[in-house]
Design an enzyme around this catalytic site. Structure first.
Site, PDB file in Angstrom:
ATOM      1  N   LEU A 151       0.798  -1.230   0.000  1.00 10.68           N
ATOM      2  CA  LEU A 151       0.000   0.000   0.000  1.00 10.68           C
ATOM      3  C   LEU A 151       0.828   1.277   0.000  1.00 10.68           C
ATOM      4  O   LEU A 151       0.300   2.358  -0.272  1.00 10.68           O
ATOM      5  CB  LEU A 151      -0.973  -0.012   1.188  1.00 10.68           C
ATOM      6  CG  LEU A 151      -1.976  -1.177   1.137  1.00 10.68           C
ATOM      7  CD1 LEU A 151      -2.638  -1.381   2.495  1.00 10.68           C
ATOM      8  CD2 LEU A 151      -3.039  -0.943   0.064  1.00 10.68           C
ATOM      9  N   ASN A 185      -6.550   0.573   7.893  1.00 10.36           N
ATOM     10  CA  ASN A 185      -6.011  -0.007   9.136  1.00 10.36           C
ATOM     11  C   ASN A 185      -4.514  -0.305   9.054  1.00 10.36           C
ATOM     12  O   ASN A 185      -3.823  -0.241  10.066  1.00 10.36           O
ATOM     13  CB  ASN A 185      -6.809  -1.291   9.438  1.00 10.36           C
ATOM     14  CG  ASN A 185      -6.089  -2.209  10.400  1.00 10.36           C
ATOM     15  OD1 ASN A 185      -6.031  -1.943  11.602  1.00 10.36           O
ATOM     16  ND2 ASN A 185      -5.501  -3.292   9.889  1.00 10.36           N
ATOM     17  N   TYR A 221       5.628   7.791  12.464  1.00  8.73           N
ATOM     18  CA  TYR A 221       4.366   7.161  12.886  1.00  8.73           C
ATOM     19  C   TYR A 221       3.485   8.181  13.603  1.00  8.73           C
ATOM     20  O   TYR A 221       2.281   8.294  13.320  1.00  8.73           O
ATOM     21  CB  TYR A 221       4.719   5.985  13.798  1.00  8.73           C
ATOM     22  CG  TYR A 221       3.572   5.143  14.290  1.00  8.73           C
ATOM     23  CD1 TYR A 221       2.894   4.280  13.437  1.00  8.73           C
ATOM     24  CD2 TYR A 221       3.192   5.167  15.640  1.00  8.73           C
ATOM     25  CE1 TYR A 221       1.855   3.473  13.908  1.00  8.73           C
ATOM     26  CE2 TYR A 221       2.171   4.365  16.113  1.00  8.73           C
ATOM     27  CZ  TYR A 221       1.504   3.517  15.247  1.00  8.73           C
ATOM     28  OH  TYR A 221       0.488   2.718  15.718  1.00  8.73           O
ATOM     29  N   LYS A 253      -0.177   9.450  12.356  1.00  3.51           N
ATOM     30  CA  LYS A 253      -1.403   9.239  13.135  1.00  3.51           C
ATOM     31  C   LYS A 253      -2.056  10.576  13.497  1.00  3.51           C
ATOM     32  O   LYS A 253      -3.284  10.671  13.562  1.00  3.51           O
ATOM     33  CB  LYS A 253      -1.101   8.405  14.386  1.00  3.51           C
ATOM     34  CG  LYS A 253      -0.651   6.967  14.067  1.00  3.51           C
ATOM     35  CD  LYS A 253      -1.655   6.205  13.220  1.00  3.51           C
ATOM     36  CE  LYS A 253      -1.357   4.717  13.132  1.00  3.51           C
ATOM     37  NZ  LYS A 253      -2.282   3.990  12.247  1.00  3.51           N
ATOM     38  N   ALA A 269      -4.924   1.631  21.838  1.00  5.69           N
ATOM     39  CA  ALA A 269      -3.705   1.994  22.585  1.00  5.69           C
ATOM     40  C   ALA A 269      -2.817   0.769  22.749  1.00  5.69           C
ATOM     41  O   ALA A 269      -1.689   0.720  22.241  1.00  5.69           O
ATOM     42  CB  ALA A 269      -4.071   2.594  23.935  1.00  5.69           C
TER      43      ALA A 269
HETATM   44  P1  NAP Z   1      -0.186  -5.906  12.466  1.00  5.98           P
HETATM   45  O1  NAP Z   1      -0.345  -6.958  13.503  1.00  5.98           O
HETATM   46  O2  NAP Z   1       1.201  -5.658  11.959  1.00  5.98           O
HETATM   47  O3  NAP Z   1      -1.126  -6.159  11.232  1.00  5.98           O
HETATM   48  C1  NAP Z   1      -1.114  -5.217  10.179  1.00  5.98           C
HETATM   49  C2  NAP Z   1      -1.302  -5.910   8.862  1.00  5.98           C
HETATM   50  O4  NAP Z   1      -1.190  -4.899   7.837  1.00  5.98           O
HETATM   51  C3  NAP Z   1      -0.218  -6.927   8.536  1.00  5.98           C
HETATM   52  O5  NAP Z   1      -0.796  -7.972   7.809  1.00  5.98           O
HETATM   53  C4  NAP Z   1       0.759  -6.123   7.666  1.00  5.98           C
HETATM   54  O6  NAP Z   1       1.548  -6.922   6.805  1.00  5.98           O
HETATM   55  C5  NAP Z   1      -0.203  -5.273   6.880  1.00  5.98           C
HETATM   56  N1  NAP Z   1       0.435  -4.050   6.365  1.00  5.98           N
HETATM   57  C6  NAP Z   1       1.054  -3.086   7.090  1.00  5.98           C
HETATM   58  N2  NAP Z   1       1.529  -2.126   6.293  1.00  5.98           N
HETATM   59  C7  NAP Z   1       1.202  -2.476   5.018  1.00  5.98           C
HETATM   60  C8  NAP Z   1       1.417  -1.895   3.748  1.00  5.98           C
HETATM   61  N3  NAP Z   1       2.098  -0.747   3.612  1.00  5.98           N
HETATM   62  N4  NAP Z   1       0.957  -2.524   2.658  1.00  5.98           N
HETATM   63  C9  NAP Z   1       0.272  -3.688   2.774  1.00  5.98           C
HETATM   64  N5  NAP Z   1       0.049  -4.299   3.947  1.00  5.98           N
HETATM   65  C10 NAP Z   1       0.508  -3.703   5.064  1.00  5.98           C
HETATM   66  O7  NAP Z   1      -0.723  -4.496  13.067  1.00  5.98           O
HETATM   67  P2  NAP Z   1      -1.852  -4.182  14.177  1.00  5.98           P
HETATM   68  O8  NAP Z   1      -1.213  -4.109  15.520  1.00  5.98           O
HETATM   69  O9  NAP Z   1      -3.030  -5.045  13.963  1.00  5.98           O
HETATM   70  O10 NAP Z   1      -2.158  -2.659  13.793  1.00  5.98           O
HETATM   71  C11 NAP Z   1      -3.237  -2.284  12.948  1.00  5.98           C
HETATM   72  C12 NAP Z   1      -3.431  -0.793  13.072  1.00  5.98           C
HETATM   73  O11 NAP Z   1      -3.677  -0.443  14.437  1.00  5.98           O
HETATM   74  C13 NAP Z   1      -2.224   0.053  12.637  1.00  5.98           C
HETATM   75  O12 NAP Z   1      -2.649   1.186  11.942  1.00  5.98           O
HETATM   76  C14 NAP Z   1      -1.593   0.461  13.957  1.00  5.98           C
HETATM   77  O13 NAP Z   1      -0.903   1.684  13.865  1.00  5.98           O
HETATM   78  C15 NAP Z   1      -2.828   0.602  14.834  1.00  5.98           C
HETATM   79  N6  NAP Z   1      -2.530   0.501  16.270  1.00  5.98           N
HETATM   80  C16 NAP Z   1      -2.259  -0.687  16.840  1.00  5.98           C
HETATM   81  C17 NAP Z   1      -1.988  -0.731  18.212  1.00  5.98           C
HETATM   82  C18 NAP Z   1      -1.731  -2.014  18.916  1.00  5.98           C
HETATM   83  O14 NAP Z   1      -1.634  -1.994  20.153  1.00  5.98           O
HETATM   84  N7  NAP Z   1      -1.601  -3.148  18.230  1.00  5.98           N
HETATM   85  C19 NAP Z   1      -1.977   0.441  18.973  1.00  5.98           C
HETATM   86  C20 NAP Z   1      -2.248   1.641  18.334  1.00  5.98           C
HETATM   87  C21 NAP Z   1      -2.533   1.669  16.979  1.00  5.98           C
HETATM   88  P3  NAP Z   1       2.980  -7.515   7.338  1.00  5.98           P
HETATM   89  O15 NAP Z   1       2.662  -8.460   8.464  1.00  5.98           O
HETATM   90  O16 NAP Z   1       3.541  -8.158   6.138  1.00  5.98           O
HETATM   91  O17 NAP Z   1       3.761  -6.328   7.807  1.00  5.98           O
END
Ligand code: NAP
Length: 260
Positions: free
Chosen positions: A65, A91, A155, A159, A186
């Site tokens: 993306l 997301n 980041y 955000k 969070a």
């Molecule tokens: P995750 O476990 O890394 O899952 C994200 C998914 O998106 C993965 O499959 C990743 O692929 C894919 N992805 C990321 N960047 C991409 C790109 N440029 N192109 C295509 N695919 C992409 O992340 P998550 O923790 O679920 O986070 C989801 C969202 O929540 C994010 O925006 C993050 O900033 C936000 N967030 C999460 C938390 C938390 O505590 N987890 C806290 C605050 C905000 P790969 O695995 O190949 O990288």
């Protein structure tokens, strides 16, 4: 409560893992079609198959993306396959640790590309379809925009911009009755979170310290709890909610921690 999502076409970026996976699964449970856009075709397929075996509808599109053309491809492929788009859930993102001291102008711009540009690009290209459907957009943000974290300028800037774009798009899209909202997690245990916590010294102690400060029940938020709010916000039950930034974080960002 019937969310009225039957056969609605919903794009979920990063919809194969973590928070995105929970959102894709809930969209499908509610009768919608989860279009999973993510960089790893195998991961996409695994989640598509899991949804299909549970009786739901899903479709995977492999896309990096960070590339503008790939965002266009996601929209074009979805329209070709399903005829239209009802909602975009932005997301995908990565807390990539590009700081002021340890980063560089090039790394900073690359971080914006990974975390911010595709949020704009996808909604831009999806707009003609969203207009036809009075569709909706949910952005997944982060508490980091509000609290800072240190060593993650790209980041944090992304955000913060996502919060600003939520208000900006909500205003611009009023004439089309397209609603735009943001959900802020969070502390949610996902593959991204695991990688981040393990990058810190003494990850186990750090995790215990974070969890002890989460006011509601001293526990992490689940991906399913983020998904519930997100899917509710794209549904007709949120029909007069737009431009809102909703924190699903057990009170972590705003409540007085001395109370718990
Ligand atoms: P995750 O476990 O890394 O899952 C994200 C998914 O998106 C993965 O499959 C990743 O692929 C894919 N992805 C990321 N960047 C991409 C790109 N440029 N192109 C295509 N695919 C992409 O992340 P998550 O923790 O679920 O986070 C989801 C969202 O929540 C994010 O925006 C993050 O900033 C936000 N967030 C999460 C938390 C938390 O505590 N987890 C806290 C605050 C905000 P790969 O695995 O190949 O990288």
């Amino acid at each position: 409560m019937d969310l009225g999502l039957k056969d609605k076409v919903v794009i979920v970026t990063g919809g194969a893992k973590g928070i995105g996976e929970a959102i894709s699964k809930l969209v499908a449970t509610e009768g919608g079609i989860a279009v999973i856009a993510g960089r790893n075709a195998e991961d996409n397929e695994k989640t598509v198959q899991a949804i299909k075996s549970a009786g739901g509808k899903a479709f995977g599109i492999q896309a990096e993306l960070g590339e503008v053309a790939e965002c266009r491809k996601v929209i074009d492929t979805t329209v070709k396959q399903f005829g239209t788009i009802h909602a975009v859930i932005n997301n995908a993102g990565v807390n990539d640790g590009v700081g002021l001291e340890n980063g560089s102008p090039e790394k900073f711009m690359a971080s914006l590309q990974k975390n911010l540009s595709h949020y704009y690009n996808l909604v831009h290209y999806a707009l003609p379809e969203l207009k036809k459907n009075k569709g909706s957009v949910v952005n997944i943000g982060s508490k980091v925009a509000t609290t800072g974290q240190g060593n993650t300028s790209g980041y944090a800037a992304s955000k913060g911009a996502i919060n600003a774009l939520t208000r900006e798009w909500a205003v611009e899209l009023l004439p089309y009755s397209i609603r735009v909202n943001t959900v802020i997690p969070a502390e949610v245990w996902t593959p991204l979170y695991e990688t981040w916590i393990n990058s810190l010294p003494n990850p186990k102690e750090k995790l215990a310290s974070i969890v002890s400060k989460i006011p509601l029940e001293q526990r992490m938020t689940t991906s399913e709890e983020i998904a519930s709010m997100t899917v509710f916000l794209i549904s007709a039950h949120s029909s007069h909610t737009t431009g809102q930034i909703v924190y699903v974080d057990g009170g972590y960002t705003h409540l007085d921690r001395s109370i718990s």
